[in-house]
Design a protein around this motif. Structure first.
Motif, PDB file in Angstrom:
ATOM      1  N   VAL A  99       0.865  -1.180   0.000  1.00  0.00           N
ATOM      2  CA  VAL A  99       0.000   0.000   0.000  1.00  0.00           C
ATOM      3  C   VAL A  99       0.902   1.231   0.000  1.00  0.00           C
ATOM      4  N   PHE A 100       0.662   2.143  -0.943  1.00  0.00           N
ATOM      5  CA  PHE A 100       1.471   3.347  -1.095  1.00  0.00           C
ATOM      6  C   PHE A 100       0.569   4.578  -1.050  1.00  0.00           C
ATOM      7  N   SER A 101       1.146   5.694  -0.616  1.00  0.00           N
ATOM      8  CA  SER A 101       0.374   6.929  -0.567  1.00  0.00           C
ATOM      9  C   SER A 101       1.294   8.138  -0.650  1.00  0.00           C
ATOM     10  N   LYS A 102       0.818   9.172  -1.322  1.00  0.00           N
ATOM     11  CA  LYS A 102       1.508  10.466  -1.351  1.00  0.00           C
ATOM     12  C   LYS A 102       0.904  11.418  -0.327  1.00  0.00           C
ATOM     13  N   LYS A 103      -0.170  10.993   0.335  1.00  0.00           N
ATOM     14  CA  LYS A 103      -0.929  11.905   1.201  1.00  0.00           C
ATOM     15  C   LYS A 103      -0.862  11.565   2.678  1.00  0.00           C
ATOM     16  N   VAL A 104      -0.601  10.296   3.001  1.00  0.00           N
ATOM     17  CA  VAL A 104      -0.474   9.926   4.415  1.00  0.00           C
ATOM     18  C   VAL A 104       0.763   9.057   4.577  1.00  0.00           C
ATOM     19  N   LYS A 105       1.284   9.017   5.793  1.00  0.00           N
ATOM     20  CA  LYS A 105       2.464   8.213   6.073  1.00  0.00           C
ATOM     21  C   LYS A 105       2.148   7.009   6.944  1.00  0.00           C
ATOM     22  N   ASP A 106       0.866   6.825   7.233  1.00  0.00           N
ATOM     23  CA  ASP A 106       0.434   5.705   8.058  1.00  0.00           C
ATOM     24  C   ASP A 106      -0.967   5.302   7.613  1.00  0.00           C
ATOM     25  N   LEU A 107      -1.221   4.017   7.525  1.00  0.00           N
ATOM     26  CA  LEU A 107      -2.539   3.562   7.078  1.00  0.00           C
ATOM     27  C   LEU A 107      -3.656   4.085   7.958  1.00  0.00           C
ATOM     28  N   ASN A 108      -3.400   4.142   9.256  1.00  0.00           N
ATOM     29  CA  ASN A 108      -4.440   4.601  10.180  1.00  0.00           C
ATOM     30  C   ASN A 108      -4.789   6.064   9.979  1.00  0.00           C
ATOM     31  N   ALA A 109      -3.927   6.809   9.255  1.00  0.00           N
ATOM     32  CA  ALA A 109      -4.202   8.234   9.017  1.00  0.00           C
ATOM     33  C   ALA A 109      -5.094   8.458   7.795  1.00  0.00           C
ATOM     34  N   LEU A 110      -5.456   7.403   7.087  1.00  0.00           N
ATOM     35  CA  LEU A 110      -6.371   7.570   5.960  1.00  0.00           C
ATOM     36  C   LEU A 110      -7.683   8.173   6.449  1.00  0.00           C
ATOM     37  N   PRO A 111      -8.189   9.197   5.773  1.00  0.00           N
ATOM     38  CA  PRO A 111      -9.415   9.852   6.237  1.00  0.00           C
ATOM     39  C   PRO A 111     -10.662   9.003   5.987  1.00  0.00           C
ATOM     40  N   GLN A 112     -11.729   9.354   6.649  1.00  0.00           N
ATOM     41  CA  GLN A 112     -13.009   8.692   6.405  1.00  0.00           C
ATOM     42  C   GLN A 112     -13.411   8.895   4.943  1.00  0.00           C
ATOM     43  N   GLY A 113     -13.843   7.822   4.303  1.00  0.00           N
ATOM     44  CA  GLY A 113     -14.256   7.920   2.913  1.00  0.00           C
ATOM     45  C   GLY A 113     -13.104   8.021   1.928  1.00  0.00           C
ATOM     46  N   ALA A 114     -11.909   7.664   2.343  1.00  0.00           N
ATOM     47  CA  ALA A 114     -10.734   7.749   1.465  1.00  0.00           C
ATOM     48  C   ALA A 114     -10.904   6.856   0.235  1.00  0.00           C
ATOM     49  N   THR A 115     -10.307   7.295  -0.869  1.00  0.00           N
ATOM     50  CA  THR A 115     -10.329   6.514  -2.104  1.00  0.00           C
ATOM     51  C   THR A 115      -9.034   5.722  -2.223  1.00  0.00           C
ATOM     52  N   VAL A 116      -9.176   4.420  -2.409  1.00  0.00           N
ATOM     53  CA  VAL A 116      -8.016   3.532  -2.517  1.00  0.00           C
ATOM     54  C   VAL A 116      -8.075   2.836  -3.880  1.00  0.00           C
ATOM     55  N   ALA A 117      -7.035   3.028  -4.679  1.00  0.00           N
ATOM     56  CA  ALA A 117      -6.957   2.361  -5.986  1.00  0.00           C
ATOM     57  C   ALA A 117      -6.437   0.945  -5.786  1.00  0.00           C
ATOM     58  N   ILE A 118      -7.023   0.004  -6.519  1.00  0.00           N
ATOM     59  CA  ILE A 118      -6.602  -1.397  -6.433  1.00  0.00           C
ATOM     60  C   ILE A 118      -6.516  -1.972  -7.850  1.00  0.00           C
ATOM     61  N   PRO A 119      -5.771  -3.071  -8.047  1.00  0.00           N
ATOM     62  CA  PRO A 119      -5.707  -3.680  -9.384  1.00  0.00           C
ATOM     63  C   PRO A 119      -7.085  -4.138  -9.848  1.00  0.00           C
ATOM     64  N   ASN A 120      -7.350  -4.009 -11.136  1.00  0.00           N
ATOM     65  CA  ASN A 120      -8.683  -4.356 -11.636  1.00  0.00           C
ATOM     66  C   ASN A 120      -8.810  -5.795 -12.129  1.00  0.00           C
ATOM     67  N   ASP A 121      -7.704  -6.585 -12.088  1.00  0.00           N
ATOM     68  CA  ASP A 121      -7.853  -7.996 -12.439  1.00  0.00           C
ATOM     69  C   ASP A 121      -8.282  -8.770 -11.200  1.00  0.00           C
ATOM     70  N   ALA A 122      -9.000  -9.864 -11.419  1.00  0.00           N
ATOM     71  CA  ALA A 122      -9.672 -10.564 -10.326  1.00  0.00           C
ATOM     72  C   ALA A 122      -8.736 -11.014  -9.218  1.00  0.00           C
ATOM     73  N   THR A 123      -7.628 -11.650  -9.566  1.00  0.00           N
ATOM     74  CA  THR A 123      -6.769 -12.224  -8.532  1.00  0.00           C
ATOM     75  C   THR A 123      -6.028 -11.150  -7.740  1.00  0.00           C
ATOM     76  N   ASN A 124      -5.480 -10.138  -8.413  1.00  0.00           N
ATOM     77  CA  ASN A 124      -4.753  -9.095  -7.687  1.00  0.00           C
ATOM     78  C   ASN A 124      -5.700  -8.133  -6.969  1.00  0.00           C
ATOM     79  N   GLY A 125      -6.918  -7.984  -7.489  1.00  0.00           N
ATOM     80  CA  GLY A 125      -7.907  -7.194  -6.763  1.00  0.00           C
ATOM     81  C   GLY A 125      -8.250  -7.848  -5.442  1.00  0.00           C
ATOM     82  N   ALA A 126      -8.447  -9.161  -5.475  1.00  0.00           N
ATOM     83  CA  ALA A 126      -8.733  -9.903  -4.249  1.00  0.00           C
ATOM     84  C   ALA A 126      -7.542  -9.848  -3.296  1.00  0.00           C
ATOM     85  N   ARG A 127      -6.373  -9.948  -3.861  1.00  0.00           N
ATOM     86  CA  ARG A 127      -5.139  -9.885  -3.068  1.00  0.00           C
ATOM     87  C   ARG A 127      -5.023  -8.533  -2.358  1.00  0.00           C
ATOM     88  N   ALA A 128      -5.398  -7.459  -3.056  1.00  0.00           N
ATOM     89  CA  ALA A 128      -5.355  -6.110  -2.471  1.00  0.00           C
ATOM     90  C   ALA A 128      -6.336  -5.992  -1.309  1.00  0.00           C
TER      91      ALA A 128
END
Length: 281
Positions: free
Chosen positions: A127-156
């Protein structure tokens, strides 16, 4: 009567011979193009993602292949679809870019027959971000991009679940989708994108779950830039060598796998990628 019949018989014989020759040529021309890459005297044509796969193959080609009597031709691909299609239609003899769950899903959906040969390395999903330095700092309703293929999407989704951002239904398995999210306390919004586009999405989303090879190509260092990474223990997503079904015993492929899984390549991976890529057990 016999003298008149002879020319007819001769013409018939010539016609049969010509038809047999044409049939033979047609049969040769209609042979499966994918089976032509098994000649041990020819270079092994292998498709790979630029990083780390082609870099690892480059090390093998420059330092180990000649001594082992192996000639390699490496063809780079920038996506996860063309290397399998190229392998199926005989443009290449093997590929090295994918993990087995992806291979299984791809061959099932496309109706083609490719075979897993052996694992080589793991690229921990991160998980990478240019806006936060800790996962717990993600704001409410944050948008997270994930791979769109079935196996890597599930993995994400599993990686996010393993780090407490959501929970998945008990029967979600390796094909989990957003419909399998049981709880989502932060109300995360998911943005499925082609895996290769994920590093560029970091400017537009709060975080992105990125495959290791595309993170490296995007200038990221997973071991230090990733907020979290997958754990290697018991991980089914090791990348490995794949061939068209029926070519598993190609001596060139066996030789390449022996080199890729050998101590020299393991040391190269450890020194070069410093934890962002991990040799498979």
């Amino acid at each position: 009567m016999k003298r008149k019949a002879l020319p007819v018989l001769r013409k018939t014989s010539i016609a049969v011979a010509a038809a047999s020759l044409l049939l033979g040529l047609t049969a040769c021309g209609s042979s499966d193009s994918g089976s032509s890459g098994s000649d041990p005297s020819e270079p092994l044509r292998i498709g790979a993602s630029p990083s780390p796969h082609a870099e690892i193959l480059g090390y093998v080609k420059q330092n180990l292949a000649a001594k082992a009597g192996l000639e390699l031709e490496v063809k780079e691909f920038s996506d996860y679809v063309q290397p399998n299609l190229a392998l199926d239609d005989g443009q290449i003899d093997a590929n090295y870019f994918q993990h087995k769950p992806y291979l299984d899903d791809f061959t099932k959906s496309k109706g083609i027959k490719l075979s897993w040969v052996a694992p080589v390395h793991l690229e921990p999903l991160g998980v990478f971000s240019k806006k936060v330095k800790d996962l717990n700092a993600l704001p409410q309703g944050a948008t997270v991009a994930i791979p769109n293929d079935a196996t890597n999407g599930a993995r994400a989704l599993k990686l996010l679940a393993d780090n407490g951002l959501l929970t998945l239904k008990a029967d979600a398995g390796t094909e989990a989708t957003e419909k399998d999210v049981a709880t989502n306390a932060k109300g995360l919004k998911f943005k499925p994108l082609e895996a290769a586009q994920l590093p560029r999405s970091l400017q537009d989303v709060d975080a992105a779950v990125i495959n290791g090879n595309f993170a490296l190509e995007g200038g990221l260092t997973p071991a230090t830039d990733g907020l979290v990474l997958e754990k290697p223990e018991g991980n089914p997503y090791a990348n490995g060598v794949v061939v068209k079904a029926g070519n598993e015993s190609d001596p060139r492929v066996k030789k390449l796998v022996e080199l890729l899984r050998g101590p020299e390549v393991k040391k190269f991976i450890a020194d070069k990628f410093k934890g962002s890529v991990i040799p498979a057990a």
